[in-house]
Design a protein around this motif. Sequence first.
Motif, PDB file in Angstrom:
ATOM      1  N   GLN A 182       3.384  26.350  29.975  1.00  0.00           N
ATOM      2  CA  GLN A 182       3.648  26.001  28.577  1.00  0.00           C
ATOM      3  C   GLN A 182       2.424  26.263  27.722  1.00  0.00           C
ATOM      4  OE1 GLN A 182       4.145  21.823  27.763  1.00  0.00           O
ATOM      5  NE2 GLN A 182       4.595  22.158  25.601  1.00  0.00           N
ATOM      6  N   SER A 183       1.267  25.845  28.220  1.00  0.00           N
ATOM      7  CA  SER A 183       0.017  26.080  27.492  1.00  0.00           C
ATOM      8  C   SER A 183      -0.353  27.564  27.493  1.00  0.00           C
ATOM      9  CB  SER A 183      -1.103  25.255  28.131  1.00  0.00           C
ATOM     10  OG  SER A 183      -2.342  25.544  27.541  1.00  0.00           O
TER      11      SER A 183
ATOM     12  N   ASP B 287       1.194  34.313  22.422  1.00  0.00           N
ATOM     13  CA  ASP B 287       1.512  33.012  21.830  1.00  0.00           C
ATOM     14  C   ASP B 287       2.931  33.106  21.273  1.00  0.00           C
ATOM     15  OD1 ASP B 287       1.873  30.858  20.014  1.00  0.00           O
ATOM     16  OD2 ASP B 287      -0.279  30.708  19.646  1.00  0.00           O
TER      17      ASP B 287
ATOM     18  N   GLU C 281      -3.479  37.957  24.943  1.00  0.00           N
ATOM     19  CA  GLU C 281      -3.116  36.584  24.590  1.00  0.00           C
ATOM     20  C   GLU C 281      -1.713  36.619  23.990  1.00  0.00           C
ATOM     21  OE1 GLU C 281      -4.717  33.821  25.076  1.00  0.00           O
ATOM     22  OE2 GLU C 281      -6.862  34.270  25.255  1.00  0.00           O
TER      23      GLU C 281
ATOM     24  N   THR D 242       1.454  39.986  29.340  1.00  0.00           N
ATOM     25  CA  THR D 242       0.908  38.670  29.687  1.00  0.00           C
ATOM     26  C   THR D 242      -0.316  38.762  30.587  1.00  0.00           C
ATOM     27  OG1 THR D 242       2.640  38.554  31.391  1.00  0.00           O
ATOM     28  CG2 THR D 242       3.008  37.309  29.360  1.00  0.00           C
TER      29      THR D 242
ATOM     30  N   ILE E 231       1.407  30.271  27.362  1.00  0.00           N
ATOM     31  CA  ILE E 231       2.063  31.085  26.333  1.00  0.00           C
ATOM     32  C   ILE E 231       2.291  30.294  25.044  1.00  0.00           C
ATOM     33  CG2 ILE E 231       3.174  32.600  28.017  1.00  0.00           C
ATOM     34  CD1 ILE E 231       5.804  31.064  27.450  1.00  0.00           C
ATOM     35  N   ASN E 232       1.802  29.058  25.005  1.00  0.00           N
ATOM     36  CA  ASN E 232       1.927  28.166  23.851  1.00  0.00           C
ATOM     37  C   ASN E 232       3.383  27.918  23.461  1.00  0.00           C
ATOM     38  OD1 ASN E 232       0.919  26.422  21.852  1.00  0.00           O
ATOM     39  ND2 ASN E 232       0.988  28.035  20.304  1.00  0.00           N
TER      40      ASN E 232
ATOM     41  N   LYS F  99       6.519  25.555  22.662  1.00  0.00           N
ATOM     42  CA  LYS F  99       6.560  24.283  21.945  1.00  0.00           C
ATOM     43  C   LYS F  99       6.857  23.125  22.889  1.00  0.00           C
ATOM     44  CE  LYS F  99       8.655  22.169  17.832  1.00  0.00           C
ATOM     45  NZ  LYS F  99       9.644  22.364  16.739  1.00  0.00           N
TER      46      LYS F  99
ATOM     47  N   ASN G 265      -7.435  31.266  33.403  1.00  0.00           N
ATOM     48  CA  ASN G 265      -7.979  30.360  32.388  1.00  0.00           C
ATOM     49  C   ASN G 265      -9.470  30.114  32.590  1.00  0.00           C
ATOM     50  OD1 ASN G 265      -5.501  30.052  31.102  1.00  0.00           O
ATOM     51  ND2 ASN G 265      -4.906  28.290  32.334  1.00  0.00           N
TER      52      ASN G 265
ATOM     53  N   GLN H  19       4.891  30.955  19.907  1.00  0.00           N
ATOM     54  CA  GLN H  19       5.142  30.323  18.614  1.00  0.00           C
ATOM     55  C   GLN H  19       4.597  31.170  17.479  1.00  0.00           C
ATOM     56  OE1 GLN H  19       5.126  25.915  18.193  1.00  0.00           O
ATOM     57  NE2 GLN H  19       4.020  25.945  20.142  1.00  0.00           N
ATOM     58  N   ASP H  20       3.431  31.758  17.679  1.00  0.00           N
ATOM     59  CA  ASP H  20       2.850  32.625  16.655  1.00  0.00           C
ATOM     60  C   ASP H  20       3.691  33.892  16.487  1.00  0.00           C
ATOM     61  OD1 ASP H  20       0.708  33.371  14.801  1.00  0.00           O
ATOM     62  OD2 ASP H  20       0.217  34.895  16.276  1.00  0.00           O
TER      63      ASP H  20
END
Length: 407
Positions: free
Chosen positions: A77-78, A211, A209, A205, A80-81, A83, A294, A213-214
């Motif tokens: 979840q973190s 994201d 990076e 991936t 690929i950010n 929600k 990470n 949501q972005d």
Amino acid sequence: MSLNIDHIRSLFPVLHQEVNGKPLIYFDNAATTQKPLAVIEALSDYYKTDNSNIHRGAHTLADRATRYYENTRVVLQSFINAKEVEEIIFTKGTTEGINLIASTFGRKYIKEGDEIIISTMEHHSNIVPWQMLCEENGATLKIIPVSEEGELDMDAFDKMLSSKTKLVSIVHVSNALGTINPVEQIIEKAHAVGAKVLLDGAQSTSHLEVDVQDLDCDFLVFSAHKLYGPTGLGVMYGKREILDSMPPYQGGGEMIKEVSFAKTTYNELPFKFEAGTPNIGDVIAFGKALEFINEHGKKSIKTHEDELLSYATEELNKIKGFVPVGTAKNKVSVISFNINGMHPFDVGMMLDANGIAVRTGHHCTQPLMQRFGIEGTVRASFSVYNTKSEIDSLVASVTKIAKIKNK
């Protein structure tokens, strides 16, 4: 952050061997990356000490296995950010993720007369499921052309978009060329006509990076084995409201809430799409691969890979008879090429004789190869553990091979 490449290489056992009497140089990372020892040990430790089915057991082993398994979902979840953690669905890989979406979202929302847009540079796994769906329901598949440089024809894409467009399914980064596609523009334009967007993130991936949501993509699919993780495991991300509206992909255990012969009700996300006993050990091990990424940082890894790409491109282009395929301005660390007068397979075999592992063939992108009028390419792809000295060896070997036909 500056990377200690010697230290990073020490973490990958497979790199420290000889092939055909030469030190292994592994340049087949776009096909699959090698695995750090932590990933290998995590898989072994699960079967040695924690082997149990998850979610339903009341005993200690089941509790440990469940916690470790679900922790990987949280890390993803973190990564690929997303929600919500429930938007992370485990699959067998990128291919199954695309098929899942075609079989659920596609069958529910795409009807006769509707249109799906993909591109010429898609992997077969992002072509065939949509062909099958269109044959089944009478929808139309439209194809974005690709330029001689290996870039999408965005003017053609603009003309294709209409109220009939229900889905744009596009590769974020080409596995065959390394081209980074302008997915931000594609998503914005597709949403403007009411279409959803699926990104094939199998290559992106591992280099960029990402994201969600972005980007505001509706779906993202990718595979663990291209991210230093195990094979046979993948991730499908989808926006909750869309996933909630989609029917299940498979029926069985875990994906149900209540079962009777009269009626079955389905489980909540993410379990609605995870029927049966999952790939527990590999999910747990994948968590260690994500920790590795990470720890060293996507930005630092990409900087190193970009330096390798720039160096290799400059040196290989000096070779007489070297023919690059795909020269997009915006690329990840992939170089596809041919040698004048030689079949890609023959070049690959000669490189293997020198301990250099590359990929040859059409790379599951036959329509793309047809667009360039070739059977296939030799593909060298670089990862965090590769070095400039290894590229020097590649350049020296390609130079010798090219001289055979280009004296």
